[in-house]
Write a protein that holds these residues in place. Structure first.
Motif, PDB file in Angstrom:
ATOM      1  N   VAL A  91      53.391  49.776  61.682  1.00 60.27           N
ATOM      2  CA  VAL A  91      53.507  50.113  60.270  1.00 60.27           C
ATOM      3  C   VAL A  91      52.275  49.524  59.575  1.00 60.27           C
ATOM      4  CG1 VAL A  91      56.011  50.385  60.284  1.00 60.27           C
ATOM      5  CG2 VAL A  91      55.028  48.150  59.770  1.00 60.27           C
ATOM      6  N   ASN A  92      52.170  49.672  58.287  1.00 55.60           N
ATOM      7  CA  ASN A  92      50.913  49.351  57.582  1.00 55.60           C
ATOM      8  C   ASN A  92      50.525  47.867  57.665  1.00 55.60           C
ATOM      9  OD1 ASN A  92      52.905  48.455  55.622  1.00 55.60           O
ATOM     10  ND2 ASN A  92      53.243  50.657  55.602  1.00 55.60           N
ATOM     11  N   ASP A  93      49.277  47.611  57.246  1.00 55.75           N
ATOM     12  CA  ASP A  93      48.656  46.315  57.515  1.00 55.75           C
ATOM     13  C   ASP A  93      48.644  45.380  56.305  1.00 55.75           C
ATOM     14  OD1 ASP A  93      46.967  47.752  55.969  1.00 55.75           O
ATOM     15  OD2 ASP A  93      45.184  47.450  57.201  1.00 55.75           O
ATOM     16  N   PHE A  94      49.690  45.423  55.496  1.00 55.22           N
ATOM     17  CA  PHE A  94      49.778  44.481  54.382  1.00 55.22           C
ATOM     18  C   PHE A  94      51.226  44.023  54.228  1.00 55.22           C
ATOM     19  CE2 PHE A  94      49.844  48.841  52.863  1.00 55.22           C
ATOM     20  CZ  PHE A  94      51.008  48.896  52.151  1.00 55.22           C
ATOM     21  N   ASN A  95      51.459  43.036  53.362  1.00 62.17           N
ATOM     22  CA  ASN A  95      52.763  42.354  53.348  1.00 62.17           C
ATOM     23  C   ASN A  95      53.656  42.669  52.144  1.00 62.17           C
ATOM     24  OD1 ASN A  95      51.564  41.146  55.478  1.00 62.17           O
ATOM     25  ND2 ASN A  95      51.863  39.041  54.803  1.00 62.17           N
ATOM     26  N   HIS A  96      53.126  43.410  51.176  1.00 60.93           N
ATOM     27  CA  HIS A  96      53.940  43.548  49.970  1.00 60.93           C
ATOM     28  C   HIS A  96      54.979  44.661  50.095  1.00 60.93           C
ATOM     29  CE1 HIS A  96      51.667  47.031  48.599  1.00 60.93           C
ATOM     30  NE2 HIS A  96      50.542  46.364  48.764  1.00 60.93           N
ATOM     31  N   GLU A  97      55.814  44.737  49.094  1.00 57.64           N
ATOM     32  CA  GLU A  97      56.912  45.704  49.051  1.00 57.64           C
ATOM     33  C   GLU A  97      56.388  47.150  49.076  1.00 57.64           C
ATOM     34  OE1 GLU A  97      60.202  46.577  45.600  1.00 57.64           O
ATOM     35  OE2 GLU A  97      58.111  46.569  45.028  1.00 57.64           O
ATOM     36  N   ILE A  98      57.128  48.026  49.730  1.00 60.20           N
ATOM     37  CA  ILE A  98      56.864  49.471  49.602  1.00 60.20           C
ATOM     38  C   ILE A  98      58.162  50.123  49.150  1.00 60.20           C
ATOM     39  CG2 ILE A  98      56.135  51.587  50.771  1.00 60.20           C
ATOM     40  CD1 ILE A  98      54.670  49.849  52.782  1.00 60.20           C
ATOM     41  N   LYS A  99      58.115  50.781  48.006  1.00 58.13           N
ATOM     42  CA  LYS A  99      59.336  51.365  47.443  1.00 58.13           C
ATOM     43  C   LYS A  99      59.777  52.582  48.266  1.00 58.13           C
ATOM     44  CE  LYS A  99      58.819  49.589  42.769  1.00 58.13           C
ATOM     45  NZ  LYS A  99      59.986  48.687  42.830  1.00 58.13           N
ATOM     46  N   LEU A 100      61.014  52.999  48.019  1.00 52.57           N
ATOM     47  CA  LEU A 100      61.619  54.084  48.796  1.00 52.57           C
ATOM     48  C   LEU A 100      60.800  55.369  48.711  1.00 52.57           C
ATOM     49  CD1 LEU A 100      65.344  53.547  47.744  1.00 52.57           C
ATOM     50  CD2 LEU A 100      64.399  53.180  50.037  1.00 52.57           C
ATOM     51  N   HIS A 101      60.617  56.017  49.848  1.00 51.42           N
ATOM     52  CA  HIS A 101      59.836  57.255  49.906  1.00 51.42           C
ATOM     53  C   HIS A 101      60.216  58.067  51.136  1.00 51.42           C
ATOM     54  CE1 HIS A 101      57.763  54.301  52.415  1.00 51.42           C
ATOM     55  NE2 HIS A 101      57.310  55.309  53.127  1.00 51.42           N
TER      56      HIS A 101
END
Ligand SMILES: [Fe+2]
Length: 303
Positions: A91-101
């Motif tokens: 999955v992606n290379d950062f740590n913050h939240e990703i909202k529903l999609h």
């Protein structure tokens, strides 16, 4: 817990999904395929927990049920290729939240189904979240139901040369032209070899297996991460009041998965929206495969 043709299941949450549990020390590859497919078609999301798994077993298991594996060309995040297999990605290379999609709903060619594999859970936080797009639609106020039925979403992107080469996995603008054409994306190539693209589609769709309307899109993360990247197709803004209602519904109907090592998650990407909570543990390692079901779909529902 109920037994259904060698599937031991329990609800994943009060709202949706089923967890398939290994209660007889059985191989995940020996699960009853017909029963599993039937459950997936009705539930939209299944979690397989407690089975002896590794990346190879995950690949074998997903190959049994899926086809048309995608390499994420056109995808907006950086993903790492695992074991040299371009269809097995981090999955992606950062740590913050990703909202529903819905995955890749900013282009026409979407993976109809998704698989996740937990190679290493975060020590804390980093839960994957999901919701039923059918329930999301039902929760919309009547004015928003009408608004999103009348107006489509317009996703926009400006990519410099380096960025489009990464996103489309090519150095050749003719390949980008072909990908955009097959995705009904409008492409403008600028003098400095940067590109502007836009894609228009409705946030109200139909799932592979049901005729009920579904609210599914990339709107929530697009708006929260790159606010200028999405508007209505007539150019009007999707304002804070609208977004507040959508974020409130999302939180109300979200289910969280606290990952355990070896978990496998199967998602209908035409009905279930997913995302994840923020985390700090850099050891969190979740893999994804993007594909279509090998078993029947009602393609006429899609679009
Ligand atoms: Fe995603």
């Amino acid at each position: 817990m109920k037994t259904d043709a060698k599937l031991y299941t329990q609800p994943l949450s009060e709202m949706l999904g089923q967890q398939v549990v290994n209660s007889e020390n059985m191989s995940i590859l020996a699960l009853n395929e017909a029963a599993m497919i039937k459950l997936f078609q009705s539930e939209g999301v299944l979690l397989f927990r407690g089975f002896a798994t590794n990346v190879e077993i995950f690949t074998q298991f997903t190959n049994k049920f899926s086809k048309d594996f995608m390499d994420y060309a056109g995808g907006v995040f950086n993903r790492r290729i695992i074991n040299g297999d371009s269809t097995l990605l981090s999955v992606n290379d950062f740590n913050h939240e990703i909202k529903l999609h819905g995955e890749m709903y900013y282009q026409k060619t979407i993976p109809l189904m998704l698989w996740f594999f937990c190679a290493h859970p975060a020590a804390q936080e980093g839960e994957t979240i999901f919701c039923d797009g059918k329930q999301f639609f039902n929760e919309l106020s009547q004015p928003l139901k009408e608004l999103f039925s009348q107006k489509k979403l317009k996703y926009r992107g400006h990519l410099d040369k380096d960025a489009w080469q990464k996103q489309y996995k090519t150095n050749d603008l003719n390949v980008v032209k072909q990908i955009c054409k097959s995705n009904d994306s409008h492409l403008v190539i600028n003098k400095d070899e940067s590109i502007d693209i836009h894609y228009i589609c409705s946030a109200i769709q139909h799932s592979m297996y049901e005729n009920h309307p579904v609210f599914i899109s990339s709107l929530l993360p697009a708006k929260s991460m790159y606010s200028e990247s999405v508007s209505f197709d007539d150019g009007s803004e999707i304002d804070d009041k609208i977004m507040r209602e959508l974020y409130d519904i999302a939180e109300k109907i979200t289910t969280e998965i606290c990952w355990e090592k070896g978990d496998i998650l199967m998602i209908d990407n035409t009905r279930i929206m997913h995302g994840r909570r923020a985390f700090v543990d850099d050891k969190r390692d979740i893999y994804i495969r993007l594909c279509s079901p090998l078993f029947s779909t009602n393609e006429s529902n899609k679009g």
